[in-house]
Motif scaffolding. Sequence first.
Motif: not given
Length: 101
Positions: A40-66
């Motif tokens: 509830h406090q940091y969900g969007e920040a976690i989501r943003k961090t994961v998606l930015e990291t995947l983007d930097r790694l050039d990963i466009a497809d995958g199921y990610i569970r955190v």
Amino acid sequence: MRIKQPAVAGTLESSDCMVTVEPVERGSGISLEIDSVVIHQYGEAIRKTVLETLDRLDIADGYIRVNDKGALDCTIKARVECAAYRSNGQRSQLPWGGVIQ
């Protein structure tokens, strides 16, 4: 980079997170599931961090569970990177230390 096989990085200890990556069909995009004690406090920040990291790694497809237990952004980023490299069987010549940022 592609996610080639299921892989996991991290722990379920306090202040850490466990990241699981699994391959999906090409063109399916990213499916992200987050379970966090601070969702509830940091969900969007976690989501943003994961998606930015995947983007930097050039990963466009995958199921990610955190499964987050209060990890800092730098820890989440490191766990995503590690799971992605493990998924590809890459165990040496890893670009740690600022190359990925």
